[in-house]
Structures are given as structure tokens and as C-alpha cells.
Scaffold this motif. Structure first.
Motif, PDB file in Angstrom:
ATOM      1  N   ARG A  38      96.101  71.709 -17.368  1.00 29.71           N
ATOM      2  CA  ARG A  38      95.061  71.511 -16.362  1.00 29.71           C
ATOM      3  C   ARG A  38      94.960  72.749 -15.485  1.00 29.71           C
ATOM      4  NH1 ARG A  38      97.939  66.740 -12.722  1.00 29.71           N
ATOM      5  NH2 ARG A  38      99.524  68.044 -11.709  1.00 29.71           N
ATOM      6  N   GLN A  39      93.772  72.916 -14.924  1.00 30.27           N
ATOM      7  CA  GLN A  39      93.542  74.049 -14.042  1.00 30.27           C
ATOM      8  C   GLN A  39      92.663  73.613 -12.888  1.00 30.27           C
ATOM      9  OE1 GLN A  39      91.991  77.553 -15.995  1.00 30.27           O
ATOM     10  NE2 GLN A  39      92.782  78.860 -14.369  1.00 30.27           N
ATOM     11  N   ALA A  40      93.214  73.716 -11.695  1.00 29.80           N
ATOM     12  CA  ALA A  40      92.467  73.418 -10.482  1.00 29.80           C
ATOM     13  C   ALA A  40      91.838  74.706  -9.951  1.00 29.80           C
ATOM     14  CB  ALA A  40      93.393  72.800  -9.444  1.00 29.80           C
ATOM     15  N   LYS A  43      93.736  78.090  -8.993  1.00 26.78           N
ATOM     16  CA  LYS A  43      95.116  77.984  -9.461  1.00 26.78           C
ATOM     17  C   LYS A  43      95.220  78.372 -10.931  1.00 26.78           C
ATOM     18  CE  LYS A  43      96.667  74.496  -6.166  1.00 26.78           C
ATOM     19  NZ  LYS A  43      97.403  73.210  -6.008  1.00 26.78           N
ATOM     20  N   GLU A  89      95.821  65.341  -6.008  1.00 24.14           N
ATOM     21  CA  GLU A  89      96.309  66.615  -6.550  1.00 24.14           C
ATOM     22  C   GLU A  89      96.238  66.689  -8.070  1.00 24.14           C
ATOM     23  OE1 GLU A  89      97.887  64.579  -4.371  1.00 24.14           O
ATOM     24  OE2 GLU A  89     100.070  64.568  -4.735  1.00 24.14           O
ATOM     25  N   ASP A  90      95.860  65.605  -8.727  1.00 24.47           N
ATOM     26  CA  ASP A  90      95.636  65.643 -10.173  1.00 24.47           C
ATOM     27  C   ASP A  90      94.235  66.154 -10.506  1.00 24.47           C
ATOM     28  OD1 ASP A  90      97.410  62.541 -10.363  1.00 24.47           O
ATOM     29  OD2 ASP A  90      98.175  64.529 -10.903  1.00 24.47           O
ATOM     30  N   THR A  91      93.414  66.349  -9.504  1.00 21.54           N
ATOM     31  CA  THR A  91      92.061  66.843  -9.725  1.00 21.54           C
ATOM     32  C   THR A  91      92.094  68.236 -10.351  1.00 21.54           C
ATOM     33  OG1 THR A  91      91.107  65.563  -7.910  1.00 21.54           O
ATOM     34  CG2 THR A  91      89.923  67.551  -8.595  1.00 21.54           C
ATOM     35  N   ALA A  92      91.442  68.374 -11.494  1.00 19.92           N
ATOM     36  CA  ALA A  92      91.443  69.640 -12.233  1.00 19.92           C
ATOM     37  C   ALA A  92      90.570  69.486 -13.473  1.00 19.92           C
ATOM     38  CB  ALA A  92      92.866  70.023 -12.640  1.00 19.92           C
ATOM     39  N   TYR A  94      90.922  69.485 -17.332  1.00 21.25           N
ATOM     40  CA  TYR A  94      92.011  69.231 -18.276  1.00 21.25           C
ATOM     41  C   TYR A  94      91.618  69.755 -19.656  1.00 21.25           C
ATOM     42  CZ  TYR A  94      94.590  66.412 -14.946  1.00 21.25           C
ATOM     43  OH  TYR A  94      95.324  65.996 -13.863  1.00 21.25           O
ATOM     44  N   GLN A 119      86.486  67.520 -16.897  1.00 24.21           N
ATOM     45  CA  GLN A 119      86.778  67.466 -15.475  1.00 24.21           C
ATOM     46  C   GLN A 119      87.337  66.103 -15.084  1.00 24.21           C
ATOM     47  OE1 GLN A 119      86.295  69.906 -12.880  1.00 24.21           O
ATOM     48  NE2 GLN A 119      87.445  68.386 -11.697  1.00 24.21           N
ATOM     49  N   THR A 121      88.342  64.209 -11.526  1.00 21.11           N
ATOM     50  CA  THR A 121      88.273  64.274 -10.073  1.00 21.11           C
ATOM     51  C   THR A 121      88.817  62.974  -9.496  1.00 21.11           C
ATOM     52  OG1 THR A 121      86.316  65.689 -10.174  1.00 21.11           O
ATOM     53  CG2 THR A 121      86.805  64.637  -8.071  1.00 21.11           C
TER      54      THR A 121
END
Length: 124
Positions: A38-40, A43, A89-92, A94, A119, A121
Motif C-alpha cells: 500500500r502507498q499513502a 509516503k 491509517e489504513d487509507t492508501a 493498495y 483505493q 479510504t
């Protein structure tokens, strides 16, 4: 060439669940190790979970251990990521990725094939 297509992302409230799927085509699926990353925003891409070609060996990032479950169906050429107790904080975005040597890896650089991402969210 391997094609990987993720699905199942969306918007969910904190504490909810989502199930991501990754459909793989173009190569003998049972020879591939698969990982979810995953990438937010702002980050680096980070390892979430991985599964070996035979499905018997799995690994998870500490941040998702106990909440996420990776599994694969070699008959359907799919890998799933069940995500429970979701947090903001799992928002990213995937991504699923595949590795030709049959194992998973913790670094994005060791994977040979990537999907386009889906995505996720989580609203608090």
C-alpha cells in the motif's frame, strides 16, 4: 507477461471491513509468490501481506497483523486480502504484486509484476 487486476477497494467507516481481490493472468499462477502493498500520499510503498506460491506460508506487517488475512485460490488465479477493523491509517492505494521465484518479499523492488492499484479510504 503477467496481468494483475485489483478490485474491491472503496470507502468504509473506521471499524469496518473490505475484501480486496487480485486476479492474475498470463503465467502459471501457482508458480508465483504474491504480495499486497500500500502507498499513502507522501509516503513510500510499504509491505502489507504476502503469500508463497503454495499458500502455506504467509507474512504480515506488524501494523495489520491480526486484522488482515491474505489467501489465495490457485484454482481461480486470485489472491484476496480480507481487511477487518479498518483504521484511518489504513487509507492508501493498495497494490498486488507477483514474484517469479514463488516466494513473497518485503521490498517492492523484488517483485516482477504489479497491478494498477485500488483505493481504500477509511473515514474516522
Amino acid at each position: 507477461q503477467v496481468e494483475m487486476v485489483e478490485s474491491g477497494g472503496g470507502l468504509v467507516q473506521a471499524g469496518g471491513s473490505l475484501r480486496l481481490s487480485c486476479a492474475v493472468s498470463g503465467r502459471t499462477f501457482t508458480s508465483l509468490g504474491v504480495g499486497w502493498f500500500r502507498q499513502a500520499p507522501g509516503k513510500e510503498r510499504e509491505f502489507v501481506a504476502g503469500v508463497k506460491w503454495n499458500g502455506f506460508s504467509t507474512a504480515y506487517a506488524d501494523s495489520v497483523k491480526g486484522r488482515f488475512t491474505i489467501s489465495r485460490d490457485n484454482a481461480k488465479n486470485t489472491v484476496s486480502l480480507q481487511m477487518n477493523s479498518l483504521k484511518s491509517e489504513d487509507t492508501a492505494v493498495y497494490y498486488c504484486a507477483a514474484r517469479k521465484n514463488g516466494n513473497y518479499g518485503y521490498s517492492p523492488g523484488v517483485y516482477d509484476y504489479w497491478g494498477q492499484g485500488t483505493q481504500v479510504t477509511v473515514s474516522s
